[in-house]
Design an enzyme around this catalytic site. Structure first.
Site, PDB file in Angstrom:
ATOM      1  CB  SER A  10       3.755   9.755  12.153  1.00 23.48           C
ATOM      2  OG  SER A  10       5.321   9.870  12.509  1.00 23.48           O
ATOM      3  CG  HIS A  35       1.233   7.021  14.367  1.00 23.04           C
ATOM      4  ND1 HIS A  35       0.646   5.891  14.610  1.00 23.04           N
ATOM      5  CD2 HIS A  35       2.503   6.908  14.531  1.00 23.04           C
ATOM      6  CE1 HIS A  35       1.585   5.160  14.807  1.00 23.04           C
ATOM      7  NE2 HIS A  35       2.856   5.490  14.469  1.00 23.04           N
ATOM      8  CG  ASP A  37       6.326   7.263  15.070  1.00 22.09           C
ATOM      9  OD1 ASP A  37       5.437   6.178  15.448  1.00 22.09           O
ATOM     10  OD2 ASP A  37       5.938   7.925  14.323  1.00 22.09           O
ATOM     11  CG  MET A  39      11.028   5.540  18.322  1.00 23.09           C
ATOM     12  SD  MET A  39      11.939   5.834  16.817  1.00 23.09           S
ATOM     13  CE  MET A  39      10.588   6.084  15.480  1.00 23.09           C
ATOM     14  CG  HIS A  69       3.978   3.097  16.741  1.00 21.32           C
ATOM     15  ND1 HIS A  69       4.545   3.269  15.471  1.00 21.32           N
ATOM     16  CD2 HIS A  69       4.353   1.712  17.152  1.00 21.32           C
ATOM     17  CE1 HIS A  69       5.157   1.931  15.236  1.00 21.32           C
ATOM     18  NE2 HIS A  69       4.955   0.987  15.998  1.00 21.32           N
ATOM     19  CG  MET A  71       8.156   1.781  17.447  1.00 18.57           C
ATOM     20  SD  MET A  71       8.470   2.558  16.180  1.00 18.57           S
ATOM     21  CE  MET A  71       7.871   4.177  16.661  1.00 18.57           C
ATOM     22  CG  MET A 142       5.474  -1.830  12.401  1.00 20.38           C
ATOM     23  SD  MET A 142       4.960   0.105  12.467  1.00 20.38           S
ATOM     24  CE  MET A 142       6.587   0.859  11.629  1.00 20.38           C
ATOM     25  CG  ASP A 176       3.651   3.701  11.382  1.00 22.35           C
ATOM     26  OD1 ASP A 176       4.000   4.808  10.627  1.00 22.35           O
ATOM     27  OD2 ASP A 176       4.028   3.483  12.680  1.00 22.35           O
TER      28      ASP A 176
HETATM   29  C1  DX5 Z   1       8.641   4.368  11.952  1.00 22.19           C
HETATM   30  C2  DX5 Z   1       7.301   5.258  12.740  1.00 22.19           C
HETATM   31  C3  DX5 Z   1       6.289   5.643  11.634  1.00 22.19           C
HETATM   32  C4  DX5 Z   1       7.002   6.726  10.730  1.00 22.19           C
HETATM   33  C5  DX5 Z   1       6.197   7.056   9.924  1.00 22.19           C
HETATM   34  O1  DX5 Z   1       9.447   3.880  13.048  1.00 22.19           O
HETATM   35  O2  DX5 Z   1       6.546   4.061  13.439  1.00 22.19           O
HETATM   36  O3  DX5 Z   1       5.211   6.272  12.204  1.00 22.19           O
HETATM   37  O4  DX5 Z   1       7.458   7.836  11.347  1.00 22.19           O
HETATM   38  O5  DX5 Z   1       6.659   8.047   8.840  1.00 22.19           O
HETATM   39  P1  DX5 Z   1       6.811   7.838   7.489  1.00 22.19           P
HETATM   40  O6  DX5 Z   1       5.277   7.982   6.759  1.00 22.19           O
HETATM   41  O7  DX5 Z   1       7.744   8.939   6.779  1.00 22.19           O
HETATM   42  O8  DX5 Z   1       7.356   6.565   7.018  1.00 22.19           O
HETATM   43 ZN    ZN Z   2       4.705   4.769  14.001  1.00 25.07          ZN
END
Ligand code: DX5
Ligand code: ZN
Length: 223
Positions: A10, A35, A37, A39, A69, A71, A142, A176
């Site tokens: 990520s 990956h 992320d 948001m 991903h 969110m 998660m 994750d």
């Molecule tokens: C959290 C994300 C993850 C996160 C993982 O909301 O979905 O992908 O960035 O990072 P680490 O491995 O640092 O928890």
């Molecule tokens: Zn993620």
């Protein structure tokens, strides 16, 4: 079992002003996929980036497998733009989607040419997605509350992974949140084969070694 061990870093905690270089470095160091992320500040209390940035990244990195991903509160809204941006796997949370719409959203993702990932937050029961597993390419469990990188791994999510692996031997099961060299064995033993890792990989002095070591641990548990 035909699933493969894959490590998907990520880039959330990487230097986002150098996204392409950071991503390429991870791929050069052996990452199996990226990956990304996404948001929206509503589904989670944080904001990252959307399809314009993913598209720019795709222009620089032509062939790597991209997972977004999502969110976000309304995953249906971003299907077309993310497909256009060159996303391969569109993973969305089932929590904000009406149960009767989950299959429809999944179908739209497939029609747009992407694979479907179904994600659940720590508070969501794995049984809540049981009836949708057959339409999913990947299920994401998660292991932190989504929203931020660098949080502590929740080992109490492993029964969800175990249940999925027991019932779906050929399913791609992803974890994750807080996953790194210290927690990888727990995930691998439970049956996860797609491993997202943010800070543990991005912040490592030897990314290649960390990615390789984690992949070996996952492989050792795959039969
Ligand atoms: C959290 C994300 C993850 C996160 C993982 O909301 O979905 O992908 O960035 O990072 P680490 O491995 O640092 O928890
Ligand atoms: Zn993620």
């Amino acid at each position: 079992m035909s699933v493969q061990a894959k490590i998907g870093p990520s880039i959330l905690n990487a230097d986002l002003s150098n996204l392409a270089q950071e991503s390429q470095k991870l791929l050069d160091n052996g990452a199996d996929y990226l990956h990304l992320d996404v948001m929206d500040g509503t589904f989670v209390p944080n904001l990252t980036f959307g399809h314009p940035m993913v598209k720019s990244l795709r222009n620089k990195i032509k062939t790597a497998f991209f997972e977004t991903h999502m969110m976000v509160q309304n995953p249906e809204q971003w299907i077309e733009p993310m497909a256009d941006a060159g996303v391969n796997l569109y993973t969305f949370h089932i929590e904000p989607v009406k149960p009767e719409d989950i299959s429809k959203v999944s179908r739209l993702i497939q029609e747009a040419g992407m694979k479907v990932g179904l994600a659940i937050k720590p508070g969501t029961e794995v049984k809540d997605l049981e009836k949708y597993v057959s339409i999913a390419d990947v299920v994401l469990v998660m292991t932190v509350e989504p929203g931020f990188g660098g949080q502590s791994f929740m080992a109490d999510m492993m029964p969800k992974v175990e249940w999925l692996r027991e019932n779906y031997p050929n399913l791609d099961i992803e974890v994750d949140g807080g996953v790194g060299p210290k927690t990888i064995a727990c995930c691998a033993k439970a049956g996860a084969n797609m491993i997202v890792s943010g800070t543990a990989v991005v912040g490592a002095s030897d990314q290649r070694q960390v990615i390789k070591d984690m992949r070996e641990v996952v492989k050792s548990y795959l039969k």
